[in-house]
Design a protein around this motif. Structure first.
Motif, PDB file in Angstrom:
ATOM      1  N   TYR A  41       3.305  -8.142  -8.461  1.00 50.01           N
ATOM      2  CA  TYR A  41       2.236  -8.215  -7.461  1.00 50.01           C
ATOM      3  C   TYR A  41       2.258  -9.607  -6.829  1.00 50.01           C
ATOM      4  O   TYR A  41       2.335 -10.619  -7.551  1.00 50.01           O
ATOM      5  CB  TYR A  41       0.877  -7.967  -8.115  1.00 50.01           C
ATOM      6  CG  TYR A  41       0.722  -6.568  -8.660  1.00 50.01           C
ATOM      7  CD1 TYR A  41       0.296  -5.522  -7.847  1.00 50.01           C
ATOM      8  CD2 TYR A  41       1.027  -6.295 -10.002  1.00 50.01           C
ATOM      9  CE1 TYR A  41       0.164  -4.226  -8.358  1.00 50.01           C
ATOM     10  CE2 TYR A  41       0.908  -5.002 -10.508  1.00 50.01           C
ATOM     11  CZ  TYR A  41       0.477  -3.972  -9.684  1.00 50.01           C
ATOM     12  OH  TYR A  41       0.358  -2.699 -10.187  1.00 50.01           O
ATOM     13  N   ARG A  42       2.200  -9.646  -5.514  1.00 48.51           N
ATOM     14  CA  ARG A  42       2.221 -10.922  -4.812  1.00 48.51           C
ATOM     15  C   ARG A  42       0.832 -11.554  -4.861  1.00 48.51           C
ATOM     16  O   ARG A  42       0.113 -11.649  -3.870  1.00 48.51           O
ATOM     17  CB  ARG A  42       2.705 -10.730  -3.377  1.00 48.51           C
ATOM     18  CG  ARG A  42       4.187 -10.407  -3.297  1.00 48.51           C
ATOM     19  CD  ARG A  42       4.686 -10.253  -1.872  1.00 48.51           C
ATOM     20  NE  ARG A  42       4.175  -9.037  -1.247  1.00 48.51           N
ATOM     21  CZ  ARG A  42       4.689  -7.825  -1.423  1.00 48.51           C
ATOM     22  NH1 ARG A  42       5.727  -7.653  -2.231  1.00 48.51           N
ATOM     23  NH2 ARG A  42       4.167  -6.775  -0.807  1.00 48.51           N
ATOM     24  N   ARG A 118      -3.880   1.237  -9.805  1.00 52.53           N
ATOM     25  CA  ARG A 118      -5.168   1.426  -9.131  1.00 52.53           C
ATOM     26  C   ARG A 118      -6.245   2.013 -10.045  1.00 52.53           C
ATOM     27  O   ARG A 118      -7.394   2.134  -9.630  1.00 52.53           O
ATOM     28  CB  ARG A 118      -5.008   2.341  -7.909  1.00 52.53           C
ATOM     29  CG  ARG A 118      -4.106   1.819  -6.821  1.00 52.53           C
ATOM     30  CD  ARG A 118      -4.558   0.508  -6.230  1.00 52.53           C
ATOM     31  NE  ARG A 118      -5.819   0.621  -5.497  1.00 52.53           N
ATOM     32  CZ  ARG A 118      -6.527  -0.438  -5.099  1.00 52.53           C
ATOM     33  NH1 ARG A 118      -6.104  -1.661  -5.371  1.00 52.53           N
ATOM     34  NH2 ARG A 118      -7.648  -0.283  -4.432  1.00 52.53           N
ATOM     35  N   GLY A 119      -5.866   2.374 -11.289  1.00 53.51           N
ATOM     36  CA  GLY A 119      -6.819   3.080 -12.142  1.00 53.51           C
ATOM     37  C   GLY A 119      -7.437   2.261 -13.254  1.00 53.51           C
ATOM     38  O   GLY A 119      -8.067   2.806 -14.168  1.00 53.51           O
ATOM     39  N   LEU A 120      -7.298   0.947 -13.220  1.00 54.75           N
ATOM     40  CA  LEU A 120      -7.817   0.090 -14.285  1.00 54.75           C
ATOM     41  C   LEU A 120      -9.339   0.188 -14.384  1.00 54.75           C
ATOM     42  O   LEU A 120     -10.043   0.200 -13.370  1.00 54.75           O
ATOM     43  CB  LEU A 120      -7.406  -1.362 -14.024  1.00 54.75           C
ATOM     44  CG  LEU A 120      -7.727  -2.378 -15.124  1.00 54.75           C
ATOM     45  CD1 LEU A 120      -6.891  -2.096 -16.368  1.00 54.75           C
ATOM     46  CD2 LEU A 120      -7.455  -3.811 -14.616  1.00 54.75           C
ATOM     47  N   TYR A 191      -4.245  -5.609  -5.996  1.00 52.94           N
ATOM     48  CA  TYR A 191      -3.404  -4.677  -6.746  1.00 52.94           C
ATOM     49  C   TYR A 191      -3.257  -3.375  -5.958  1.00 52.94           C
ATOM     50  O   TYR A 191      -3.927  -2.376  -6.218  1.00 52.94           O
ATOM     51  CB  TYR A 191      -3.986  -4.451  -8.142  1.00 52.94           C
ATOM     52  CG  TYR A 191      -3.566  -5.531  -9.112  1.00 52.94           C
ATOM     53  CD1 TYR A 191      -2.841  -5.238 -10.262  1.00 52.94           C
ATOM     54  CD2 TYR A 191      -3.853  -6.877  -8.859  1.00 52.94           C
ATOM     55  CE1 TYR A 191      -2.430  -6.237 -11.139  1.00 52.94           C
ATOM     56  CE2 TYR A 191      -3.454  -7.885  -9.722  1.00 52.94           C
ATOM     57  CZ  TYR A 191      -2.742  -7.560 -10.854  1.00 52.94           C
ATOM     58  OH  TYR A 191      -2.329  -8.555 -11.714  1.00 52.94           O
ATOM     59  N   ALA A 192      -2.395  -3.447  -4.979  1.00 52.08           N
ATOM     60  CA  ALA A 192      -2.155  -2.344  -4.056  1.00 52.08           C
ATOM     61  C   ALA A 192      -0.656  -2.142  -3.902  1.00 52.08           C
ATOM     62  O   ALA A 192       0.124  -3.092  -4.060  1.00 52.08           O
ATOM     63  CB  ALA A 192      -2.794  -2.653  -2.705  1.00 52.08           C
ATOM     64  N   PRO A 193      -0.218  -0.942  -3.585  1.00 50.55           N
ATOM     65  CA  PRO A 193       1.228  -0.692  -3.470  1.00 50.55           C
ATOM     66  C   PRO A 193       1.902  -1.543  -2.405  1.00 50.55           C
ATOM     67  O   PRO A 193       3.058  -1.959  -2.582  1.00 50.55           O
ATOM     68  CB  PRO A 193       1.301   0.801  -3.131  1.00 50.55           C
ATOM     69  CG  PRO A 193      -0.049   1.164  -2.612  1.00 50.55           C
ATOM     70  CD  PRO A 193      -1.006   0.280  -3.344  1.00 50.55           C
TER      71      PRO A 193
END
Length: 439
Positions: A41-42, A118-120, A191-193
């Motif tokens: 993740y950037r 995405r489900g944390l 936290y995205a694709p």
């Protein structure tokens, strides 16, 4: 071919970008039936601002807790059953999660990583326990380690507005005041694709990995990412010095010179060869027993118990050319400083020999070849280059660019960048515990 993807093919890495922006990079290596799965993740400390330092690292800890479909701890249980090694790391520029496992279990790792992207579920009780773990990690690795304290204080002085001035683990005051809403906001934003890269290396087939990536990550929607403001360090207009008093047994010094990074060359701000010449310069000064620091200062003059040089050129922003040293017994720290600066001055006034160039190039290439023998190292190199904006293709250009460096170019970068007006100097002044050291 699916119409919802953009595909590219390259000699060493297969690449596909899903419709939601997730970049998938696959490095085939069929020598052993193992694979490495990494999600990058950037987002790291250099994206944080004052008051929230350490947030990226704290979130990394929480990523191993529960999700909407799995209880806390289930992630580890599933991976341990298939004999997988897994962990994560946070840096200034990125946060990465990885699994090393038998290639037949790649799908399991991809399913788990897709779930927590995405489900944390960020739970208050879990957070309150984990933030104390992070604080203890800071005490052990930094507060109780004089060398770490020195480097942390050094960075805070070397940089004025560059976010590299903050420690990855965060300042303790910021950790004390961090709350669950901070993490929820950070997770939702970053936290995205379309802010991530999936790297899979090892005994795998690209098309199968692309299909699995689509299966486990493709349903995540792309997000509108926050605008990242430029925070390039302002020009330094004179030397900076700091003395650190901490419990320690020996004195040491540290010097850092502002230098361009690989990103500077990519953006056309400096000549393309300059970062490679700086890399060579560091190896000529400190590249084994035949290097100048070891030959001249440790064995020759016997003025240093140890001396090192290193060029950090792979961040998303320019960093530093670092020199550090420990004086030999009975030698004053100022005398070691003068000796190190004299070595640098020699680099400016005299060309390095062809023998030195050949030795360093051989060492660099041997090291590169040895490291590429590791599937995990290859995956990490690909992910780091991609996550800092340099692009994984730089990996394939490195050997050619290093071999092209000349003695004149090494001299030019020494003259241009290793001067005192662009230097920060730090000295560790050892304090005894009995004298009231701050341990």
């Amino acid at each position: 071919m699916n119409t919802d993807v953009v595909t590219k093919k390259a000699p060493s890495v297969s690449e596909k970008v899903l419709k939601n922006g997730l970049k998938v990079l696959v490095k085939e290596d069929h020598r052993a039936p193992i694979a490495v799965v990494q999600v990058w993740y950037r987002i790291g400390t250099s994206y944080e601002h004052e008051g929230i330092t350490g947030l990226s690292h704290a979130l990394e800890h929480m990523m191993f807790k529960g999700t909407e479909s799995r209880k806390s701890g289930e992630f580890e249980v599933i991976l341990s059953r298939i004999g997988a090694e897994n962990n994560a790391f946070t840096s200034q520029d990125y946060t990465a999660y990885y699994e090393v496992l038998a290639a037949e279990h790649v799908e399991t790792a991809l399913e788990l990583e897709g779930d927590r992207m995405r489900g944390l579920v960020l739970d208050k009780a879990e957070f309150e326990k984990e933030i104390e773990v992070v604080k203890e990690e800071r005490r052990m690795r930094t507060d109780d380690n004089p060398n770490s304290v020195m480097r942390e204080q050094f960075n805070a002085v070397a940089y004025l507005n560059n976010p590299y001035r903050a420690p990855v683990i965060g300042w303790m005051e910021d950790l004390d005041n961090m709350n669950l809403d901070d993490l929820k906001d950070w997770y939702a934003k970053w936290y995205a694709p379309n802010n991530a890269t999936l790297v899979v290396a090892g005994d795998v087939e690209p098309e199968k990995i692309f299909a699995l990536a689509e299966k486990y990550f493709g349903h995540h929607e792309s997000m509108k990412l926050p605008e990242v403001k430029p925070r390039t360090e302002i020009p330094q207009i004179g030397p900076r010095e700091i003395v650190i008093k901490a419990p320690a047994k020996v004195e040491r010094l540290m010097m850092g010179f502002k230098t361009p990074g690989m990103i500077s060359a990519k953006q056309g701000k400096v000549e393309k060869w300059e970062p490679y010449a700086l890399d060579m310069l560091a190896s000529i000064l400190d590249g084994g027993s035949s290097a100048r620091f070891s030959k001249n200062l440790v064995r020759g003059q016997e003025i240093a118990a140890g001396a090192s040089a290193g060029y950090m050129g792979y961040g998303r922003m320019p960093q530093l050319f670092m020199i550090s040293g420990v004086p030999a017994t009975g030698v004053k720290i100022e005398d070691l400083r003068k000796a190190l600066m004299a070595e640098i001055e020699t680099m400016k006034t005299s060309l390095v020999t062809q023998e030195e160039l050949d030795r360093v190039k051989a060492q660099v290439l041997a090291s590169e070849i040895y490291q590429r023998d590791s599937v995990e190292h290859m995956a990490t190199t690909i992910g780091a280059l991609e996550s800092t904006g340099l692009g994984w293709q730089l990996m394939d250009e490195y050997e050619k660019n290093i071999l092209a460096v000349t003695a004149e170019q090494v001299q030019q970068v020494a003259k241009k960048y290793l001067n005192e007006d662009q230097m920060t100097f730090a000295r560790l002044d050892p304090q005894s515990l009995e004298a009231g050291g701050n341990k």
